[in-house]
Design an enzyme around this catalytic site. Structure first.
Site, mmCIF file in Angstrom:
data_model
loop_
_atom_site.group_PDB
_atom_site.id
_atom_site.type_symbol
_atom_site.label_atom_id
_atom_site.label_comp_id
_atom_site.label_asym_id
_atom_site.label_seq_id
_atom_site.Cartn_x
_atom_site.Cartn_y
_atom_site.Cartn_z
ATOM 1 N N ASP A 339 61.034 48.832 37.932
ATOM 2 C CA ASP A 339 62.140 49.776 37.863
ATOM 3 C C ASP A 339 62.145 50.589 39.157
ATOM 4 O O ASP A 339 61.182 50.544 39.928
ATOM 5 C CB ASP A 339 61.956 50.682 36.641
ATOM 6 C CG ASP A 339 63.071 51.699 36.506
ATOM 7 O OD1 ASP A 339 64.236 51.333 36.781
ATOM 8 O OD2 ASP A 339 62.789 52.853 36.126
ATOM 9 N N LYS A 340 63.216 51.327 39.405
ATOM 10 C CA LYS A 340 63.298 52.085 40.649
ATOM 11 C C LYS A 340 63.136 53.585 40.422
ATOM 12 O O LYS A 340 62.147 54.175 40.788
ATOM 13 C CB LYS A 340 64.622 51.790 41.350
ATOM 14 C CG LYS A 340 64.812 52.521 42.663
ATOM 15 C CD LYS A 340 66.109 52.092 43.319
ATOM 16 C CE LYS A 340 66.646 53.154 44.224
ATOM 17 N NZ LYS A 340 67.085 54.337 43.462
ATOM 18 N N ARG A 527 71.926 59.662 46.848
ATOM 19 C CA ARG A 527 72.789 59.516 45.684
ATOM 20 C C ARG A 527 74.017 60.389 45.894
ATOM 21 O O ARG A 527 73.912 61.597 46.088
ATOM 22 C CB ARG A 527 72.030 59.919 44.416
ATOM 23 C CG ARG A 527 70.763 59.114 44.219
ATOM 24 C CD ARG A 527 69.750 59.845 43.362
ATOM 25 N NE ARG A 527 70.117 59.874 41.950
ATOM 26 C CZ ARG A 527 69.661 59.011 41.045
ATOM 27 N NH1 ARG A 527 68.822 58.059 41.413
ATOM 28 N NH2 ARG A 527 70.011 59.101 39.781
ATOM 29 N N GLY A 608 69.342 50.301 37.313
ATOM 30 C CA GLY A 608 70.691 50.592 36.846
ATOM 31 C C GLY A 608 71.558 51.208 37.909
ATOM 32 O O GLY A 608 72.741 51.465 37.666
ATOM 33 N N ARG A 715 72.644 47.642 38.524
ATOM 34 C CA ARG A 715 73.565 47.811 37.403
ATOM 35 C C ARG A 715 73.214 46.851 36.266
ATOM 36 O O ARG A 715 74.071 46.152 35.732
ATOM 37 C CB ARG A 715 75.015 47.618 37.846
ATOM 38 C CG ARG A 715 75.452 48.450 39.025
ATOM 39 C CD ARG A 715 75.284 49.918 38.763
ATOM 40 N NE ARG A 715 76.279 50.445 37.818
ATOM 41 C CZ ARG A 715 76.200 51.638 37.249
ATOM 42 N NH1 ARG A 715 75.163 52.415 37.498
ATOM 43 N NH2 ARG A 715 77.116 52.048 36.422
ATOM 44 N N LYS A 721 67.087 43.031 32.173
ATOM 45 C CA LYS A 721 65.788 43.110 32.837
ATOM 46 C C LYS A 721 64.804 42.143 32.194
ATOM 47 O O LYS A 721 64.092 41.399 32.883
ATOM 48 C CB LYS A 721 65.239 44.537 32.763
ATOM 49 C CG LYS A 721 66.013 45.566 33.581
ATOM 50 C CD LYS A 721 65.348 46.935 33.473
ATOM 51 C CE LYS A 721 66.079 47.971 34.303
ATOM 52 N NZ LYS A 721 65.422 49.296 34.259
ATOM 53 N N ASP A 741 58.837 53.285 33.890
ATOM 54 C CA ASP A 741 58.430 54.606 33.422
ATOM 55 C C ASP A 741 59.246 55.119 32.252
ATOM 56 O O ASP A 741 58.926 56.172 31.704
ATOM 57 C CB ASP A 741 58.538 55.620 34.571
ATOM 58 C CG ASP A 741 59.988 55.925 34.936
ATOM 59 O OD1 ASP A 741 60.784 54.963 35.018
ATOM 60 O OD2 ASP A 741 60.317 57.103 35.125
ATOM 61 N N ASN A 744 64.039 52.571 28.803
ATOM 62 C CA ASN A 744 64.873 51.427 29.172
ATOM 63 C C ASN A 744 64.091 50.322 29.862
ATOM 64 O O ASN A 744 64.650 49.262 30.146
ATOM 65 C CB ASN A 744 66.020 51.886 30.087
ATOM 66 C CG ASN A 744 65.523 52.560 31.349
ATOM 67 O OD1 ASN A 744 64.395 53.043 31.399
ATOM 68 N ND2 ASN A 744 66.337 52.603 32.372
ATOM 69 N N ASP A 745 62.810 50.550 30.131
ATOM 70 C CA ASP A 745 61.973 49.521 30.752
ATOM 71 C C ASP A 745 61.065 48.828 29.743
ATOM 72 O O ASP A 745 60.302 47.932 30.110
ATOM 73 C CB ASP A 745 61.090 50.139 31.856
ATOM 74 C CG ASP A 745 61.908 50.836 32.924
ATOM 75 O OD1 ASP A 745 62.928 50.252 33.339
ATOM 76 O OD2 ASP A 745 61.538 51.942 33.338
#
Length: 1078
Positions: A339-340, A527, A608, A715, A721, A741, A744-745
């Site tokens: 994840d980022k 961002r 995302g 996205r 994933k 973390d 959603n992961d």
């Protein structure tokens, strides 16, 4: 069904996937995609809620124990069907521990196998070994495992007791009393204070806050740290405030045998001998192997837990190995899926740059001094003095309007805490924007349901809020309509550039300049967010307000109706500027990724965030040339340009490759809108016509992606994933690792072979679902290159030597059978067989599996190429297994035939021939013990005092026990069990038998020493080349270069529904509490 679609969907003429749109929900089913399902669902509503017999009565514990709520649970015994509130995660109690634990252990095939062997040994007709040769190791294994399970279960007992004995306030006998969580019953009224944990599923009745409002953090459930607001019913809030009110509330060939007096045929005797050999040869893979492997894995896990270099002091968070079965796989990782936000970055937002009316601010300089602002946040830092000077001069109206918008257009809640303003925002980025406006002189002070008060350069102003158009993931923007003190009506809007630019007025200025600045911000991985406004006449607003009121009270499809009304007012906007927020990378992330790339580990980032701001992440992972996916058919070769390539693919196109439900959903929506079916488009014509074509596309995608140095999937949903990880596992047969973390992961973490959780800002769901957990991404380098590599090397070396020593031990029985008439007689003494794998040879090899290392941790990290053998599976495979087998065969031949030849025609010093079976067994056993212990010494790369002690102690224990069990004293006590009386002392006093032992050991070790010498001089490994340079090596210096990440606006709904609810806000007592019904 026309009301279900939004007006802006009409403008989307292309049926290709939108790179900026998140794919549809993972939870959609085919029933949900059926156009007739909605109508059928409405018809079936009466049947979805049958009378279930579940009822709750407040303040009446006896109600739930009435006979009508009883259910049978055993024979005629009954209990209440309402569950208690105590939790139970433990598996055993004092009565069930022994039977349940034995039942679970004998479900394992290995234990069941040895139990069957034990049963065979009990049968006198077929046994060739005493029963205790299997019973003792079996009982030892069962006992150690039982103790381990007991310790684990006691920990669960302690945790359960800790939670069950937590205190809370429960309404009992007309007043609130302190009670334990486990004593809460269905129907109890509970009072919770600020920052209390919620003890059960409860219904909110009232709160001390206005509008019966309370804020709930659900990080332990969904990983979201954003506060969610909950509101009680108006009637319960007004009438249930006092204790009295709450107390009143209710709601075969033939063979020759010596005749032994048994009338048995040759076939039957052969049958018995077969099973006898099964028992004799069972030590080929002894039960101690399983115990040793578990001990090694447990020790390796503890080393990870105790590693201070993976301890994060700022948050007092050590590394945690949550499993003991995957340590060696850490040394075989080929693909990392990360994840980022929050994993590579800190997930802490900071206002860095902005563009206002075509002017860009934020060039680095000295930090700005904000002491002129009494409301300034002391933690806020900014580096461009020109922006502060522009604001304080009050000459640039656009700049003032820019920060006024930031202070007014949001859903942030504020509270006063020790003379400080504390903001509670729905997302960290929105909080960063309001904090920036605060430091530049536009301070958000307070709000009611219809007003907002701010301080504009020390001048307090109150604006009437007419409407609040909240943010959601589809709109990607939020707006607020305000009436200024002078009577003007103005709409402020902020959102993603992709939606804002579609709604700008043709007369809007600075569009091109702002877009250029946005591109620059995106290249810097900042961002971004666009800000704009619109003046509205009173007549226009009154007409729109009527539509808005009608949509807000619509009984069906209310959100869709509101979205259509929002679209009407959010048009012809005037651009003010754009913000740029930084989410910094965690310390050491670039260096970690570079080291892992040198170890030939490919890193994929699954995020995302939108496509425009992930190019920095692609270059961070090693890519130089960026490629975007827009076609199904890829060229062959995939990349015409040689070099380091990075692949970027969006979630929409990933759905096309995975052939998921998105197209079906889109065709259904177009059908409802009366448009032509999607199958008429070229892209849909390219849909796979069968499973073979679908699989071909997936294989092409995986092959193309695996040629890249970096792959970025942007996205993407949590399900996508997991699907990407599954594709690589399926088609590359590689060991994969996922790291994240947030909640959603979790899918991605569970799908990979190894899951790693970062204990960061998004709760503990990722950590709880992971195999390993720590606080910073940079610790992944040490986890893989040090602990993973060591664990793999140690386990491989342990398995190779363990198989060798047991092949050498067991095959002696096979050679001896040629001289014993294949009678299944054993070559060693029974007690030697029993203790060989338990005490005589286990400790040295066990310590090699725990402590051995070819190079130290610094060199392991300095030379990442040392990691490659693990990826290639080079240290333990079929080749290594057969090498161990042939080595064992050679050793067993030497150990049997040299002593056999020495005993064939010999004469002792007293003129007697000591060529008896028992003396031969002692010499062979002694030769074996010397051989295996000296062999493991040759295999040991890292010597410690413990290793040296283990080798010497194993030999000493062998001779000590052998002389004891061969003594006359123990034979007198147990004459039938200890039959080798005086053999050791008689045999080992003969010098030529010692020479026989020395000759045997020398012949077995000489080829090994020669082969090792040749390998180290002629075919050295990478570690052999690195080791001599250890003293000359310089400490590894981390680089100081820092990179930035990307921004995606507020990920959850704000507080607009509450703010605009229209309810009066009343003052309550200062003590904050919540009252709920369990």
């Amino acid at each position: 069904f026309s009301t279900m679609s939004r007006e802006r969907a009409d403008s989307q003429g292309s049926l290709g996937p939108d790179d900026e749109v998140m794919p549809y929900s993972d939870d959609e089913t085919d029933d949900e995609l059926d156009p007739s399902s909605d109508e059928e669902r409405l018809d079936c509503l009466p049947f979805l809620f049958p009378e279930s017999g579940w009822r709750v009565k407040a303040n009446d514990r006896a109600f739930c124990n009435l006979p009508e709520f009883q259910k049978k649970y055993f024979l005629c015994l009954k209990k209440s069907k309402y569950a208690g509130n105590g939790i139970k995660t433990y598996k055993y109690n004092a009565l069930t521990f022994i039977p349940l634990n034995l039942f679970e252990q004998f479900k394992r095939a290995a234990n069941l196998y040895f139990l069957a062997l034990l049963i065979l040994q009990i049968i006198p007709e077929i046994t060739t070994l005493p029963w205790y040769t299997t019973l003792v190791p079996l009982v030892l294994v069962l006992g150690i495992t039982a103790i381990k399970d007991l310790v684990d279960d006691l920990a669960r007992h302690r945790m359960d007791n800790e939670i069950n004995n937590r205190k809370c306030e429960v309404l009992l006998d007309g007043r609130f009393q302190v009670s334990k969580w486990m004593n809460i019953h269905v129907g109890d009224v509970v009072r919770l204070k600020k920052n209390d944990h919620i003890p059960a599923d409860i219904l909110l009745l009232s709160s001390s806050n206005p509008n019966s409002l309370c804020y709930v953090e659900t990080a332990e459930l969904d990983g979201e740290t954003n506060l969610k607001f909950k509101m009680g019913l108006k009637v319960t809030d007004e009438r249930l405030q006092e204790e009295g009110q709450l107390a009143q509330f209710d709601v075969g060939s033939k063979a020759w045998y010596l005749y032994d007096g048994k009338d048995q045929t040759a076939s039957y005797r052969g049958f018995l001998s077969f099973w006898g050999y099964i028992i004799v040869l069972n030590t080929m893979v002894p039960i101690s192997l399983y115990v040793s492997v578990e001990v090694i894995r447990l020790g390796q896990s503890k080393f990870i837990n105790w590693d201070l270099q993976m301890y994060y002091q700022e948050k007092d968070t050590p590394a945690k190995a949550r499993t003991t079965t995957l340590n060696e796989q850490l040394g075989q990782i080929e693909y990392i899926f990360s994840d980022k936000t929050g994993t590579l970055t800190q997930n802490i937002m900071a206002f860095k740059k902005c563009t206002i009316a075509g002017h860009t601010f934020g060039d680095p300089a000295n930090p700005v001094d904000f002491t002129w602002n009494k409301y300034a946040d002391r933690k806020f830092e900014y580096l461009d003095h020109s922006l502060v000077a522009c604001i304080r001069s009050k000459k640039d109206k656009d700049t003032l309007e820019f920060f006024k918008l930031l202070s007014l257009c949001h859903t942030v809640m504020v509270e006063q805490k020790e003379d400080e303003l504390v903001y509670q925002a729905a997302s960290p980025d929105e909080g960063a924007l309001v904090t920036a406006a605060r430091n530049f002189g536009f301070v958000f002070l307070s709000r009611t349901q219809d007003t907002i008060t701010i301080s504009e350069m020390d001048q307090e102003m109150t604006y009437e809020m007419l409407a609040l158009l909240d943010f959601n993931s589809d709109r990607k923007r939020m707006s607020i309509i305000l009436r200024f003190p002078d009577g003007r009506i103005r709409l402020y809007c902020k959102g993603a550039d992709t939606v804002i630019y579609e709604r700008l007025s043709p007369n809007s200025k600075h569009k091109e300049v702002t877009q250029t600045a946005l591109d620059i911000f995106a290249n810097e991985t900042l961002r971004t967010l666009c800000l704009c406004y619109k003046d509205i006449s009173k007549q226009e607003f009154d007409a729109w307000a009527k539509k808005h009121k009608a949509a807000s009270v619509a009984m069906g499809n209310r959100e869709a109706a509101l979205d259509r009304v929002y679209e009407q007012i959010e048009s012809n906007l005037m651009m003010i500027g754009a913000t740029a927020i930084e989410d910094k990378l965690q310390d050491g992330v670039p260096e970690t990724i570079a080291k892992l790339a040198k170890a030939d580990i490919k890193i994929w980032v699954l995020t995302g965030d939108k496509k425009g701001i992930v190019s920095g992440a692609a270059r961070l992972c090693g890519g130089e040339s960026l490629w975007n996916i827009h076609l199904y058919k890829v060229p062959d070769p995939f990349f015409p340009e040689p070099g380091r390539n990075a692949l970027i693919i969006t979630g929409g196109w990933l759905n096309e490759i995975l052939y998921e439900k998105k197209k079906k959903r889109r065709r259904l929506r177009l059908k409802r809108l009366g448009k032509r079916p999607a199958s008429a488009t070229p892209q849909d014509a390219a849909q796979p016509i069968d499973d073979w074509e679908k699989e071909t596309r997936q294989v092409d995608f995986v092959n193309m992606a695996c040629e890249c140095e970096a792959v970025i999937c942007c996205r993407v949903t949590p399900k996508q994933k997991a699907n990407v990880v599954s594709l690589v596992k399926k088609y590359k047969k590689a060991v994969t690792l996922s790291i994240g973390d947030g909640a959603n992961d979790v899918n991605m973490i569970k799908t990979a072979d190894i899951g790693v959780g970062i204990s960061g800002q998004e709760g503990m769901q990722a950590v709880m679902s992971s195999d390993y957990a720590f606080a910073q991404f940079r610790y992944l380098e040490r986890l893989l290159l040090v602990h993973g590599r060591w664990s793999y090397i140690r386990m491989c070396k342990f398995l190779r030597f363990f198989f060798f020593k047991n092949f050498a031990f067991t095959l002696v029985h096979f050679w001896y059978s040629f001289f014993s008439g294949f009678s299944a007689q054993v070559a060693y003494e029974d007690w030697f067989i029993t203790l060989y794998n338990v005490m005589y040879s286990s400790l040295p090899v066990l310590l090699v599996g725990l402590l051995d290392q070819d190079v130290n941790d610094k060199l392991s990290r300095k030379f990442p190429k040392l990691y490659l053998p693990g990826q290639q599976g080079a240290l333990f495979n079929y080749k290594n297994f057969f090498i161990s087998l042939f080595h064992g065969i050679f050793t067993s031949l030497v150990i049997f035939f040299i002593p056999y030849g020495a005993f064939l025609q010999t004469m002792g010093q007293n003129g007697e021939a000591p060529s008896d079976y028992q003396s031969l067994a002692v010499v062979m056993a002694s030769s074996l013990i010397f051989t295996v212990n000296m062999q493991i010494s040759l295999e040991t790369s890292y010597w410690t005092f413990v290793n040296c002690f283990a080798v010497l102690c194993s030999i000493a224990i062998y001779f000590g026990i052998m002389f004891d069990i061969h003594s006359a004293g123990i034979h007198v006590i147990f004459p039938s069990t200890f039959t080798f009386t005086g053999v050791a002392s008689n045999a080992l006093r003969q010098p030529y038998l010692w020479l026989t032992i020395i000759l045997t050991v020398g012949i077995t070790l000489l080829p090994v020493i020669c082969i090792q010498f040749l390998y180290k001089t002629i075919w050295p490994s990478v570690a052999d080349n690195v080791r001599p340079a250890e003293e000359k090596s310089t400490p590894f210096q981390r680089g100081r270069r820092s990179r930035r990440s990307a921004y995606a606006f507020s990920h959850s709904r704000g507080y607009a529904d509450l703010i605009a609810s229209g309810r009066s806000i009343r003052r309550r007592p200062a003590t904050s509490y919540r009252v709920g019904l369990v």
